[in-house]
Write a protein that holds these residues in place. Structure first.
Motif, mmCIF file in Angstrom:
data_model
loop_
_atom_site.group_PDB
_atom_site.id
_atom_site.type_symbol
_atom_site.label_atom_id
_atom_site.label_comp_id
_atom_site.label_asym_id
_atom_site.label_seq_id
_atom_site.Cartn_x
_atom_site.Cartn_y
_atom_site.Cartn_z
ATOM 1 N N THR A 6 0.828 -1.211 0.000
ATOM 2 C CA THR A 6 0.000 0.000 0.000
ATOM 3 C C THR A 6 0.857 1.253 0.000
ATOM 4 O OG1 THR A 6 -1.745 -1.182 1.205
ATOM 5 C CG2 THR A 6 -1.833 1.229 1.235
ATOM 6 N N LEU A 7 1.998 1.213 0.689
ATOM 7 C CA LEU A 7 2.859 2.386 0.793
ATOM 8 C C LEU A 7 3.608 2.680 -0.500
ATOM 9 C CD1 LEU A 7 4.377 1.850 4.372
ATOM 10 C CD2 LEU A 7 2.629 3.511 3.681
ATOM 11 N N ILE A 8 4.020 1.644 -1.226
ATOM 12 C CA ILE A 8 4.880 1.889 -2.392
ATOM 13 C C ILE A 8 4.119 1.881 -3.723
ATOM 14 C CG2 ILE A 8 6.937 1.038 -1.228
ATOM 15 C CD1 ILE A 8 5.513 -1.078 -3.985
ATOM 16 N N SER A 9 2.908 1.345 -3.758
ATOM 17 C CA SER A 9 2.174 1.235 -5.027
ATOM 18 C C SER A 9 1.915 2.570 -5.722
ATOM 19 C CB SER A 9 0.849 0.490 -4.808
ATOM 20 O OG SER A 9 1.085 -0.870 -4.529
ATOM 21 N N PRO A 10 1.547 3.650 -5.000
ATOM 22 C CA PRO A 10 1.319 4.915 -5.711
ATOM 23 C C PRO A 10 2.529 5.391 -6.500
ATOM 24 C CG PRO A 10 0.428 5.024 -3.492
ATOM 25 C CD PRO A 10 1.216 3.749 -3.574
#
Length: 276
Positions: free
Chosen positions: A29-33
């Motif tokens: 969730t933290l790195i996907s954007p």
């Protein structure tokens, strides 16, 4: 007594796996954007003459100013699923291997198991990663939307993606820990910091080798009827330096920072699960 010990072992193992699962989901969730902004921008840049930095800025602003549209989109779900599966699989594989009795022995079987422990992670990442790249190339390489009928993907494109991902995964999950000892002592003498440095640097550096394969595969999908190798080679050469730098920056959160965050969160969640 033996039954009680077996029950306790199974309970501890299940709590460790729960910690693995939670760490993987949070890390993804933290790195996907960041990953989706870079990947989409590289594909769109290859298909047009627009500025890569301008495209990056546009999608980055979209993730901030239109979060509902950005985070509920199909491309975000594809990228998130890819890295959630990768991190969870890597975590669960390590936990399962640590529970094998042979792992406490200096045996050939233990050595072989550790050597090939990356294979489940490799299978999860490569299969979903190639699917993600194909969908992105089909969506943003030409029309800018997901087509109802996807064109046939050349087998050579699959092969290029496969080689690209093999290099990235092996450098991230196998080679990075092994080359940590080569970090000079004048940089740091702490083995943990050396491991972190190698984890951040190596996956990014190998992208300068990987990127021609990546661009070649994307161009095969976006322009299946380009007639000459020279035509494709010219496009790859003109985009190599900028795209390699951007992909190195893209791999840094995914296989550098993301792996480090996942490793630290895994320790925290497992300790809390076991302690609870």
């Amino acid at each position: 007594m033996e039954t009680c010990n077996l029950r306790n072992w199974k309970g501890k193992w299940s709590r460790q796996l729960a910690g693995d699962f939670m760490a993987g989901l949070v890390s993804a969730t933290l790195i996907s954007p960041i990953v989706i902004v870079i990947d989409r921008s590289v594909v769109e840049r290859l298909a047009s003459d627009g500025s890569l930095l301008r495209t990056l800025r546009t999608h980055a602003f979209c993730s901030i100013l239109q979060p509902k549209r950005f985070y509920s989109s199909k491309p975000f779900f594809i990228v998130w699923s890819l890295y959630a599966s990768t991190y969870v699989t890597a975590n669960a594989t390590d936990t399962c291997i640590s529970q094998l009795p042979t792992m406490n022995e200096s045996s050939t079987s233990a050595s072989l198991t550790r050597t090939f422990s990356f294979l489940p992670t490799y299978a999860a990442n490569v299969s979903l990663g190639i699917l993600k790249d194909i969908r992105f190339a089909q969506a943003y390489g030409n029309t800018g939307h997901l087509p109802s009928t996807a064109p046939r993907v050349p087998r050579v494109a699959y092969l290029a993606f496969l080689i690209r991902d093999s290099i990235t995964i092996s450098s991230s999950f196998t080679l990075a820990p092994q080359v940590a000892s080569f970090v000079p002592d004048w940089v740091t003498g702490d083995p943990h910091i050396k491991k972190t440095i190698s984890q951040l640097a190596l996956p990014a550096l190998v992208q300068f080798v990987n990127t021609p394969l990546h661009l070649f595969a994307l161009d095969l999908i976006a322009r299946p009827h380009a007639t000459t190798i020279a035509e494709r080679s010219a496009l790859i050469r003109s985009n190599w330096a900028q795209s390699s730098s951007v992909r190195a920056a893209r791999v840094l959160p995914a296989f550098g920072i993301g792996v480090v965050i996942n490793r630290e969160l895994r320790e925290v969640f497992q300790q809390r699960m076991i302690g609870g």
